[in-house]
Structures are given as structure tokens and as C-alpha cells.
Design a protein around this motif. Sequence first.
Motif, PDB file in Angstrom:
ATOM      1  N   UNK A 171      -7.315  21.402  21.128  1.00 37.24           N
ATOM      2  CA  UNK A 171      -7.041  20.219  21.939  1.00 37.24           C
ATOM      3  C   UNK A 171      -5.563  19.835  21.863  1.00 37.24           C
ATOM      4  N   UNK A 172      -4.949  20.110  20.715  1.00 36.37           N
ATOM      5  CA  UNK A 172      -3.523  19.850  20.517  1.00 36.37           C
ATOM      6  C   UNK A 172      -2.841  21.191  20.247  1.00 36.37           C
ATOM      7  N   UNK A 173      -2.485  21.936  21.293  1.00 39.16           N
ATOM      8  CA  UNK A 173      -1.858  23.239  21.094  1.00 39.16           C
ATOM      9  C   UNK A 173      -0.440  23.096  20.557  1.00 39.16           C
ATOM     10  N   UNK A 174      -0.164  23.733  19.447  1.00 36.04           N
ATOM     11  CA  UNK A 174       1.150  23.577  18.808  1.00 36.04           C
ATOM     12  C   UNK A 174       2.264  24.201  19.639  1.00 36.04           C
ATOM     13  N   UNK A 210     -11.572  13.263  16.812  1.00 32.59           N
ATOM     14  CA  UNK A 210     -10.561  12.653  15.945  1.00 32.59           C
ATOM     15  C   UNK A 210     -10.797  13.087  14.500  1.00 32.59           C
ATOM     16  N   UNK A 211      -9.728  13.417  13.814  1.00 31.82           N
ATOM     17  CA  UNK A 211      -9.822  13.772  12.404  1.00 31.82           C
ATOM     18  C   UNK A 211     -10.256  15.186  12.118  1.00 31.82           C
ATOM     19  N   UNK A 212     -10.390  16.023  13.161  1.00 30.01           N
ATOM     20  CA  UNK A 212     -10.816  17.403  12.946  1.00 30.01           C
ATOM     21  C   UNK A 212      -9.834  18.377  13.582  1.00 30.01           C
ATOM     22  N   UNK A 213      -9.804  19.572  13.054  1.00 36.44           N
ATOM     23  CA  UNK A 213      -9.093  20.722  13.614  1.00 36.44           C
ATOM     24  C   UNK A 213      -7.666  20.355  14.055  1.00 36.44           C
ATOM     25  N   UNK A 214      -7.308  20.669  15.312  1.00 33.15           N
ATOM     26  CA  UNK A 214      -5.923  20.434  15.735  1.00 33.15           C
ATOM     27  C   UNK A 214      -5.613  18.951  15.907  1.00 33.15           C
ATOM     28  N   UNK A 218      -2.319  16.905  14.522  1.00 32.43           N
ATOM     29  CA  UNK A 218      -1.503  15.921  15.243  1.00 32.43           C
ATOM     30  C   UNK A 218      -1.403  14.625  14.451  1.00 32.43           C
ATOM     31  N   UNK A 219      -2.510  14.148  13.925  1.00 33.81           N
ATOM     32  CA  UNK A 219      -2.507  12.908  13.151  1.00 33.81           C
ATOM     33  C   UNK A 219      -1.603  13.031  11.926  1.00 33.81           C
ATOM     34  N   UNK A 229      -0.581   5.040  14.728  1.00 33.68           N
ATOM     35  CA  UNK A 229      -1.423   5.612  15.770  1.00 33.68           C
ATOM     36  C   UNK A 229      -2.877   5.209  15.576  1.00 33.68           C
ATOM     37  N   UNK A 230      -3.633   5.329  16.662  1.00 31.41           N
ATOM     38  CA  UNK A 230      -5.086   5.225  16.614  1.00 31.41           C
ATOM     39  C   UNK A 230      -5.641   6.419  17.372  1.00 31.41           C
ATOM     40  N   UNK A 231      -6.870   6.802  17.043  1.00 33.67           N
ATOM     41  CA  UNK A 231      -7.504   7.922  17.732  1.00 33.67           C
ATOM     42  C   UNK A 231      -8.906   7.500  18.148  1.00 33.67           C
TER      43      UNK A 231
END
Length: 256
Positions: A171-174, A210-214, A218-219, A229-231
Motif C-alpha cells: 500500500x505504501x510502495x517505497x 494501519x500498523x501492518x506491513x508497509x 510509513x508510520x 499522524x493518525x491512521x
Amino acid sequence: MEKQWQGDGTTLSLEEIIIGRCYNYIRVVNPSVGEKNCSQIWEAFRDAFIFKNPCKVFPKDYEPFIRLTVHDVPVNKSLFWENSQLLVNRYADSTKRMMPLDGTLMGWLANGLAWCGHPGGTGMNYKSCPTTDECEHNPVESFWRIASEEYAKLAAGVMHVMLNGSVSDGAYPVNGFFAKFELTNLIRDNILNIQIWVMDEIEGPDNESCGTKTIKLLETTLQEDGFKYTCTDNYKPVRLLQCVDFPAHHDCLCAQ
């Protein structure tokens, strides 16, 4: 034999499209940006790539165009994204609700178009243009790099980023534009808070939250860089917009 690239050739009537979009933007979509010289803007855009080798066009070549088109992004209205452009545009509602990059003048003019140069004739290749896999410094890639960097510098107040929780490759590709060109160009003192919205596709898998994997990556990056931030998973206002097309789906019944 002339080289044939893998990408689409320059969009036909490119000049007329860009000048027309320019007047539509400053007169109808967002008159608050004030007067802009649309003919001069077209010339600056054209001069960045016309007659040039389409693999040797760099972000700096668009600097005159950026100077002519740049304008403020309203506080709390910036919206970044990865793998969710159509949903972002629907939610932004032509800058009425949010102003993502393609809701600014510079992004509005180029969105969805293709272009590249040709050493002869009109100076443009209407048959094919290189993709980023074929050469990194092609006209479209270089344009969106500098536009993304400039857009990030304009973000202020509460900033938003919409990510797709249903994609399988992160979801958040580096290596995505948000990570490489936008997040790195934010002006931290201008950002009060970053709101992350992780949106699953209706009828799509829930691959990340939120809080997992990519998303966790990001967080962590935001924490290390000193951003607040909030997710939120499936942010309700956006979820309800998705549900317009799937009113009977069980995810949408639960969202009501």
C-alpha cells in the motif's frame, strides 16, 4: 529504421488541450489562482521536450513551466495518494473538497496526457513515447517528478494521504512517487498532522491495514521524521463514496 517505443505517442491536439484546460481552470475550476498567461504556459511546457531526445528530458527542464503555473494549495486541502487516483479524484470533487496534485493548475494541465519529442518534423513523436522501464528520464516521468516535489512543498496544515489496502505489492510502495518525491519534500514546520487513510476496494481483499506491513513502515518513517499522524482504515466519508456503486454489498451495509 525509426525506433518504436512501448508507450503511447504524443496526444493529438496537445497544444489546444493544454491551453483549453488552462483557461477552464483559471476561469471556471479555480479562479482564485488569478490571471495566468496560458499561451506562455504552453510554450514553457512545449520547450521542455520538443525536438529533444525523449530519453534526455530532465525535471529541471520543466522549471519555467512550474514557475508560471505554481499557486498556493489551501491549508488542510492537500491530498496525496498511491494506487487510488480515481477514488482521490472523486473525493476531491474538482478541488471543491480537496486539492490533490492533479487538482492544481500544473497537474490539471498534464493529467492523463502523453507527450515526447522527435528530432524532426513538428518536433513531437505522435507514434510512440518511451516508458519509464525503457528510459528513466523521459518527458512524462520527469514532469511528474518535479510536479510532485513542488506540490509537496506547498502542503500546509493537516495533510492527507490515501493508500490502497487491497493491492498485493504494498500500500505504501517505497519506490513510489509519494515516498521518493513527496514525503521527502514536505516542509515539516508547515505540517500540523498527517492523516493516513487506508482504503480497501469494495469486493477487494484486505491486504494491509494501519500498523501492518508497509503501512507500519510509513508510520515508523513519520515518527522518525518528527511528524504527528493518525491512521484510519476505510475512512468513512470516502468509504461511503465507494459504496455509491455497491449499495447492496455487505461492506456498504455495515458502513451505513
